[in-house]
Motif scaffolding. Structure first.
Motif, PDB file in Angstrom:
ATOM      1  N   VAL A   1       0.842  -1.214   0.000  1.00 10.57           N
ATOM      2  CA  VAL A   1       0.000   0.000   0.000  1.00 10.57           C
ATOM      3  C   VAL A   1       0.873   1.259   0.000  1.00 10.57           C
ATOM      4  O   VAL A   1       0.623   2.211  -0.737  1.00 10.57           O
ATOM      5  CB  VAL A   1      -0.992  -0.016   1.193  1.00 10.57           C
ATOM      6  N   THR A   2       1.946   1.245   0.806  1.00  7.24           N
ATOM      7  CA  THR A   2       2.834   2.414   0.835  1.00  7.24           C
ATOM      8  C   THR A   2       3.584   2.523  -0.503  1.00  7.24           C
ATOM      9  O   THR A   2       3.820   3.630  -0.996  1.00  7.24           O
ATOM     10  CB  THR A   2       3.825   2.348   2.019  1.00  7.24           C
ATOM     11  N   GLY A   3       3.913   1.370  -1.115  1.00  4.46           N
ATOM     12  CA  GLY A   3       4.546   1.377  -2.441  1.00  4.46           C
ATOM     13  C   GLY A   3       3.627   2.039  -3.463  1.00  4.46           C
ATOM     14  O   GLY A   3       4.069   2.814  -4.314  1.00  4.46           O
TER      15      GLY A   3
ATOM     16  N   SER B   1       4.464   7.054   4.995  1.00  7.66           N
ATOM     17  CA  SER B   1       4.547   5.901   4.079  1.00  7.66           C
ATOM     18  C   SER B   1       5.978   5.410   3.990  1.00  7.66           C
ATOM     19  O   SER B   1       6.227   4.201   3.976  1.00  7.66           O
ATOM     20  CB  SER B   1       4.077   6.286   2.672  1.00  7.66           C
ATOM     21  N   LEU B   2       6.927   6.359   3.940  1.00  3.17           N
ATOM     22  CA  LEU B   2       8.343   5.977   3.830  1.00  3.17           C
ATOM     23  C   LEU B   2       8.787   5.195   5.071  1.00  3.17           C
ATOM     24  O   LEU B   2       9.419   4.135   4.961  1.00  3.17           O
ATOM     25  CB  LEU B   2       9.197   7.241   3.655  1.00  3.17           C
ATOM     26  N   ILE B   3       8.415   5.722   6.245  1.00  3.65           N
ATOM     27  CA  ILE B   3       8.817   5.043   7.493  1.00  3.65           C
ATOM     28  C   ILE B   3       8.206   3.637   7.545  1.00  3.65           C
ATOM     29  O   ILE B   3       8.890   2.656   7.828  1.00  3.65           O
ATOM     30  CB  ILE B   3       8.410   5.892   8.725  1.00  3.65           C
ATOM     31  N   LEU B   4       6.909   3.544   7.237  1.00  2.00           N
ATOM     32  CA  LEU B   4       6.234   2.232   7.285  1.00  2.00           C
ATOM     33  C   LEU B   4       6.823   1.264   6.259  1.00  2.00           C
ATOM     34  O   LEU B   4       6.999   0.079   6.540  1.00  2.00           O
ATOM     35  CB  LEU B   4       4.731   2.413   7.024  1.00  2.00           C
ATOM     36  N   HIS B   5       7.101   1.779   5.047  1.00  4.41           N
ATOM     37  CA  HIS B   5       7.641   0.956   3.958  1.00  4.41           C
ATOM     38  C   HIS B   5       8.987   0.340   4.377  1.00  4.41           C
ATOM     39  O   HIS B   5       9.198  -0.861   4.235  1.00  4.41           O
ATOM     40  CB  HIS B   5       7.827   1.860   2.734  1.00  4.41           C
ATOM     41  N   VAL B   6       9.873   1.173   4.936  1.00  4.19           N
ATOM     42  CA  VAL B   6      11.202   0.700   5.329  1.00  4.19           C
ATOM     43  C   VAL B   6      11.097  -0.231   6.544  1.00  4.19           C
ATOM     44  O   VAL B   6      11.677  -1.322   6.563  1.00  4.19           O
ATOM     45  CB  VAL B   6      12.143   1.899   5.631  1.00  4.19           C
ATOM     46  N   TYR B   7      10.300   0.179   7.534  1.00  3.47           N
ATOM     47  CA  TYR B   7      10.180  -0.608   8.766  1.00  3.47           C
ATOM     48  C   TYR B   7       9.565  -1.989   8.493  1.00  3.47           C
ATOM     49  O   TYR B   7      10.069  -3.015   8.983  1.00  3.47           O
ATOM     50  CB  TYR B   7       9.353   0.174   9.795  1.00  3.47           C
TER      51      TYR B   7
END
Ligand code: HEM
Length: 227
Positions: A24-26, A76-82
Motif C-alpha cells: 500500500v505504501t509502495g 509511508s516511507l517510514i512504514l515501507h522501510v520498517y
C-alpha cells in the motif's frame, strides 16, 4: 488491549500483514512519482509555467495540501522501510539452515531490492536538502525568485547530475520489481493478468527513468535553461 489494537497486532505479526503495508505504501510512491514527474515536465514549458505551478501547489488549501502530502509521504516511507526490515528478519528466522535454489534466487532479488531501496533513500534525503530545505544559501536565494532557476543552477554541478543518474537507474530497477510485487500482494496478479502487469511495471519504471533523467541531461549536457 482493545479489539482494534489486538487486530492491528495480529495483522502486523503476520507476514501478509507486513507485505500489505509494503504494497500500500509502495502504491503511494507509484502515484506520487507520476504526479511529481508530471509537474517537473513543466520545466520544459518554460520558466513562467514551472514557477506558476510551484506557486499554485504551495498555495493549495492555504498551504495545507503540501503539508498533508508531506505527512502522508513521510509516514509511508517510514512504514515501507520498517515493514521491509521486519519482513527480512522474519523470513531469515523462519528459513532452515540449508537453502534451496529457489530460496537463493528469491534472496538475491530481495538483496537487489534492499540495495536499490537504500540508494533511493539516500537520494531522497539529499534531494530534499538540495531542493526543498535548500541548505546551499546561494540556491536558497535563487529559489526565492524562481524555483525554475534553482533547478537549472542545481544541475550545473556534474557530481549532482551523476548522483541523480545513478539514483534514477536504481530507482527504475526498484520500481520494475516493486510494481508487480505490489499488485501481486494486493491480489491482482493471476495467470491472466501476469503478463500485462509485468509489461505495465516495465513501461512505468522506464517512463520514470527517462522522464526524471531527461531534466539533468537537458540542463547539464544540452544547456537547457542557460541560453
Ligand atoms: C530530475 C529529477 C527531479 C527533479 C528536477 C525534482 C524536483 C524537485 C523540486 C524542485 C522539489 C522542491 C519542491 C518544493 O519544495 O517546492 C522537489 C521535492 C521533492 N522531490 Fe523531487 N525532483 C526530481 C526527482 C525526484 C525523485 C526521483 C523523487 C523520489 C524518489 C523525488 C522526491 C521528492 C520529494 C519527496 C520532494 C519533497 C516534497 C516536499 O516536501 O516539498 N524527486 N523535487
Amino acid at each position: 488491549m482493545t479489539a482494534i489494537t489486538h487486530s492491528i497486532h495480529v495483522f502486523w505479526s503476520s507476514s501478509i500483514g507486513k507485505k500489505t503495508v509494503v504494497a500500500v505504501t509502495g502504491l503511494v510512491f507509484i502515484g506520487f512519482l507520476l504526479a511529481h514527474l508530471g509537474g517537473n515536465m513543466l520545466l520544459f514549458a518554460g520558466e513562467e509555467a514551472f514557477n506558476d505551478y510551484a506557486k499554485k501547489i504551495h498555495s493549495l488549501g492555504h498551504g495545507s495540501v503540501v503539508w498533508i502530502s508531506r505527512l502522508v509521504l513521510l509516514s509511508s516511507l517510514i512504514l515501507h522501510v520498517y515493514a521491509t526490515i521486519s519482513l527480512v528478519r522474519q523470513n531469515r528466522a523462519a528459513r532452515p539452515a540449508y537453502a534451496f535454489e529457489a530460496d537463493q534466487r528469491a534472496s538475491k532479488s530481495s538483496k537487489i531490492m534492499i540495495w536499490s531501496g537504500l540508494t533511493v533513500l539516500a537520494f531522497i534525503i539529499f534531494h530534499i536538502l538540495h531542493f526543498t530545505v535548500r541548505t546551499d544559501p546561494e540556491l536558497a536565494k535563487i529559489a526565492k525568485d524562481s524555483p525554475y532557476q534553482m533547478v537549472i543552477v542545481g544541475f550545473q554541478n556534474w557530481a549532482v547530475v551523476i548522483f541523480y543518474a545513478v539514483a534514477m537507474t536504481l530507482l527504475c530497477s526498484h520500481l520494475s520489481h516493486g510494481f508487480s510485487s505490489v499488485f501481486q500482494t494486493l491480489g491482482f496478479r493471476s495467470a491472466k493478468t501476469r503478463d500485462l502487469l509485468d509489461k505495465a511495471g516495465k513501461a512505468y519504471s522506464g517512463l520514470i527513468l527517462i522522464g526524471f533523467l531527461s531534466i539533468p541531461i537537458a540542463v547539464r549536457i544540452f544547456g537547457y535553461g542557460s541560453n
